[in-house]
Design a protein around this motif. Structure first.
Motif: not given
Ligand SMILES: O=C[C@H](O)[C@H](O)[C@H](O)COP(=O)(O)O
Length: 357
Positions: A138, A143, A167, A171, A194, A196, A209, A218, A222, A230
């Motif tokens: 994430g 993240a 993502t 990152t 995943s 995030d 998000k 993302e 995801e 999450v």
């Protein structure tokens, strides 16, 4: 139920419990596994990243040097490369040997700050990572703690053969810096897990998000995940999406963006307190010009604001937004989260998705 963390709290290297000590002594030194071959679409990245065929781990950036120094010297084991035609199969195969990560316990936190809570949530989620997994990595400040922890476990040899799919470009750079081998959805169309952050989480685990601008990648990664966990501090919990009064982002193409903005605005015409604005950002160089914010995909963001959150059928509203030509994606993640780890002043807890939305 929330698991209280103070005063138990965390130690970066928890002592090995007595019954496990002989095992630990007999165990081989932690191995560092060379990342798998980087597929063609990542070749340009590979040029920037440490060479994958090299058996030594990637260079550790300066801020991580003390961590690296504390880590045991890595023994190096190169895995047999997966022939290209078998790569999708390998992605689908069950993860190989599982080495349980050490308990995710961090430093003593007497009065945890918001960032402490983000780290606690992130470390709790990383306990779910197993060797051999394909991970969705994430974006954002929460993240980032998960990336640091995964990188640390890889360097220790606790996690082996994991690959991460980033993502965002940010990152991607962070994961490379902490030594997480990277891949993409071409090579690994199915992601095991995943992890995030989110800007908002409603009681049914729907999310907002993209306040960092990374919603499109993302949602792709995801959405391709068997499990999407999450990680949030408790300030992100809202009674309804949009309820924080902050932005609900929509990614739009730059071409005639103000026309697209107008069409988005007309969807919510008459809603008290509604507003829609193009996101702007101040450029770093060039005297700091105020310009439209540009996503990793070269698009713009229109931020929607709701005074008392979004009322109505979220699926219907999502469809209406997506049907506007010029809209690429929006930041409502409906029914996508499998679980949410929530860290608060009273402890950390995990909530799983309920079947009815
Ligand atoms: O585009 C950004 C992402 O959706 C982030 O996951 C989200 O904004 C949460 O970020 P943070 O953990 O920094 O609050």
């Amino acid at each position: 139920m929330a698991i209280p963390f103070p005063p138990l709290l965390y130690s970066e290297k928890p002592p090995i419990p007595a019954p496990l000590a002989p095992l630990a002594a007999a165990a081989p030194p932690p191995a560092v596994v060379a990342p798998p071959p980087i597929p063609a679409p990542l070749a340009p990245l590979a040029a920037a990243a440490p060479p994958p065929a090299v058996v030594a781990p990637p260079p550790i950036p300066a801020p991580l040097a003390p961590l690296a120094a504390a880590a045991p010297p890595p023994a190096v084991v190169a895995p047999p490369p997966i022939p290209a035609p078998l790569a999708p199969l390998a992605a689908a195969a069950p993860p190989p040997a599982v080495v349980a990560p050490p308990p995710a316990v961090v430093e003593t936190v007497a009065a945890p700050s918001q960032d402490d809570l983000k780290r606690i949530a992130a470390h709790r989620a990383v306990e779910l990572v197993q060797s051999g997994m394909v991970l969705g990595l994430g974006t954002g400040s929460t993240a980032a703690h998960a990336l640091n922890r995964i990188g640390e476990l890889i360097r220790r040899g606790t996690l082996r053969d994991v690959v991460g799919i980033p993502t965002s470009k940010k990152t991607e750079a962070h994961a490379t810096a902490v030594g997480i081998p990277l891949s993409d959805l071409h090579a690994h169309p199915v992601v095991d897990l995943s992890i995030d952050g989110a800007d908002e989480v409603d009681p049914l685990l729907n999310l907002v998000k993209g306040r960092g601008g990374s919603l499109l990648r993302e949602k792709m990664i995801e959405g391709a995940s068997r499990r999407f966990v999450v990680i949030v501090d408790e300030t992100k919990m809202v009674p309804r999406l949009g309820g924080s009064g902050l932005a609900v982002p929509v990614e739009v193409i730059p071409f005639c963006w103000s026309h697209t903005l107008g069409r988005l605005r007309s969807l919510f015409d008459g809603k008290p307190g509604f507003d829609a604005r193009l996101r702007r950002a101040t450029t770093a160089g060039d005297g700091g010009k105020d310009e439209p914010f540009v996503t990793d995909n070269g698009n713009y963001i229109v931020d929607l604001y709701f005074e008392n959150g979004i009322h109505g059928d979220l699926d219907l509203i999502s469809d209406k937004i997506l049907r506007i030509t010029g809209v690429v994606e929006h930041g409502m993640f409906l029914g996508m989260a499998s679980s949410v780890v929530i860290a608060g002043k009273d402890g950390v807890r995990m909530e799983d998705k309920r079947e009815v939305r």
